[in-house]
Design an enzyme around this catalytic site. Structure first.
Site, short mmCIF file in Angstrom:
data_model
loop_
_atom_site.label_atom_id
_atom_site.label_comp_id
_atom_site.label_asym_id
_atom_site.label_seq_id
_atom_site.Cartn_x
_atom_site.Cartn_y
_atom_site.Cartn_z
CB CYS B 85 45.27 79.30 2.70
SG CYS B 85 46.44 80.10 3.79
CB CYS B 203 58.38 79.05 6.41
SG CYS B 203 58.80 78.97 8.15
CG HIS B 327 50.71 80.27 0.29
ND1 HIS B 327 49.53 80.07 -0.37
CD2 HIS B 327 50.39 80.24 1.63
CE1 HIS B 327 48.54 79.93 0.50
NE2 HIS B 327 49.03 80.03 1.71
#
Lengths: 383, 383
Positions: B85, B203, B327
């Site tokens: 990430c 999430c 994301h």
């Protein structure tokens, strides 16, 4: 930019390590480099890991962190770098920048890959949609390079085979090499055709292995009391996308090496030995020309003359090169640096190039679309 | 080290881009950043690409080169970086080092990933043998973090849900966000249980997208005449492997942010807004504490007070964060930098934090074995 030194190097043997994982191989190389440098691991301020295939073949990401945890190193900045065959040499370039710029006094650079695959599996490195899925794989591309070089300069199949023979001879002298069996020109030519004119024994293997180096400032290398091997030139270049380019040479390599010679204040005539990216035997011939070891078109003659053998005017791939030492993709660039450091320190027993003082390492990797995705030139000088 | 400026930024929308490839997404972000900076692409001296999943999900390596060729850029050094990430934020850190050290006057840093996967496919990022194949995946790990934080500090399920609600509210205001639908606390709590106490709406999604920034020296930013956003702090840290660590906070984050505050000469009280890695709602609460926005254990209270909403004392994830903005793994760190640059220039229409002058971006990524594989802190200051 301040001077940067190789304080220590380490390597696994290259070859099939089916029973070992990336951490185990990388950890061995890093541990050996730390011991060779005689440096405490807590002095290392940053880590740069070259790995090309971990995610694709082992579903492993963050390889650099896992390798360094394996030898008890954490807390320091760690960067994972992917530049295909040039991944390890790109990690070296970044580590060199870190020390040269004064940000760090000591860093570890390493490369590791497990590239041995089931027989018949192609190496899928490149632009997936534009190349790999269209079948534009490495043997086919380098076959076109060979065809073009043969057409333009009269380079022969025998000359290409002689590169394989020389490098396999050298591999027999190197305890780190995958292949330790001599070959004849006839055997190379008679081996199975892969992509005309490239035969099986004109191709390097995909290997497992790891190699590492500790880079440091002048003050640190003095304190460690190690022989001083300076990274006098470090260049990373990327090819231009150019569909009119000439397949018989790599312009990007010629530009990169000119810059590296300028950085280091040396020319091709000053080199004691060279390691190049001989993924296929034709590559080494093209690199002779690209690096200025001979004029363009004269590469075939250079191998005929024996100039690039150990004991010749300018030994190339004394280690056995990718062809015989093996090619653990992301590790190969740092494998070259380990070899050249040993050579410059006079420790390359059995294959030592006498009086070696200036050495050059060349790596190239990636897409066939452009000249190359990445090309690294490093020049090391023994002080 | 000399000052480094963000001359321009660009981003795709984050979300499902099933009809586009990595080159297309990355090319859009880079082209937008070049236009935003008003800089000629030929002035860019190096490129750093953050990509985490290209090799694993698209069989694509050398992503950075392919993206830059897409916008007609070749010949410059290009490095592909993988730090899960934190891949995009690590690319930013390397680019910052390149300019700060005086090696380059202008570089492009970008991140791109296509992380949308078939329903039910787990995100396999981490140490393959030690975690992924044992089922130690992200929701399970962060559920343990949540359980520990609830036990240690009495943090409630409602407080965690409020983070999701706030970030989804913010996402409604951001044209780049994947989710633009408000949620209630009840809806978050009633959504399907993923790993107790983490429910589906706690999430973040795995998204497709790209973001980019042009970094340059003071002389270049002056010539371009752009609003001056300075990268005042840039830190990359790696977690220690420590099997006695406390799951309720990340020591590595606390160390990294202390270093970044020192570099930038600011403290948490100086911040106008913050973007954090809210992969799960509990993360944002732990980051409040780790970054010093409140004392340890007080994170739940901070969200209760509304302090981190737009208009609150210290807005966090005004963009919608990973939870609502989305994301795209390797792109998210540079998505934060695009958002913060717009905020510091007063251009974040609809979600603008009034008078924003000092901003912080935090990213974390990788293995669950240690505190984190990589943690980046960047501090931007409008001059």
């Amino acid at each position: 930019m301040r001077p940067v030194y190789v304080a220590g190097v380490g390597s696994t043997t290259f070859g099939k390590h089916l029973d070992r994982n990336l951490r185990s191989l990388g950890g061995e190389a890093v541990a050996k480099a730390l011991v060779d440098a005689g440096i405490d691991r807590r002095e290392i301020e940053a880590g740069y890991c070259g790995n090309a295939l971990g995610a694709m073949l082992q579903e492993e990401t963050g390889v650099g962190q896992h390798v360094l945890w394996e030898v008890g190193m954490g807390g320091l900045p760690i960067v994972n770098v992917e530049n295909a065959c040039a991944s390890g040499s790109t990690a070296l370039h970044l580590g060199w920048q870190g020390v040269a710029s004064g940000q760090y006094d000591a860093v570890v650079v390493f490369g590791v890959d497990k590239a041995v695959m089931p027989k018949g599996t192609p190496l899928k490195v490149g632009a997936a949609e534009m190349e790999v899925r269209l079948g534009d794989l490495f043997p086919g591309y380098f076959a076109m390079v060979a065809q073009k070089h043969m057409e333009a300069y009269g380079t022969t199949l025998e000359q290409q085979a002689k590169v394989s023979v020389k490098n396999h001879d050298n591999g027999c002298l190197n305890p780190y090499a995958e292949f330790k069996k001599p070959l004849t020109v006839e055997e190379v030519l008679a081996s199975p055709m892969i992509a005309d004119p490239i035969t099986l024994f004109s191709c390097c293997p995909n290997s497992d292995g790891a190699a590492a180096a500790i880079l440091c400032s002048e003050a640190v290398v003095r304190r460690l009391g190690k022989p001083r091997v300076r990274v006098a030139g470090s260049v990373l270049a990327t090819g231009l996308y150019d569909n009119q380019r000439d397949f018989s040479h790599w312009e990007i390599e010629e530009k990169a090496v000119a810059k590296a010679y300028e950085q280091a204040g040396v020319g091709p005539g000053d080199l004691s030995l060279v390691e190049v990216h001989d993924a296929f035997s034709i590559c080494e011939i093209v690199h002779y020309e690209g690096l200025g070891l001979c004029a363009r078109g004269e590469g075939g003659r250079l191998i005929d003359e024996g100039a690039t053998a150990i004991g010749g005017r300018i030994p190339v791939n004394a280690s056995g090169g990718l062809l015989a030492k093996g090619h653990p993709i992301g590790a190969s660039g740092l494998g070259q640096i380990a070899e050249l450091t040993w050579q410059l320190r006079g420790e390359a027993t059995g294959r030592q190039v006498e009086g070696a003082r200036v050495a050059l390492a060349q790596m190239m990797g990636g897409s066939k679309e452009a000249d190359a995705r990445a090309c690294n030139i490093h020049i090391l000088i023994a002080e």
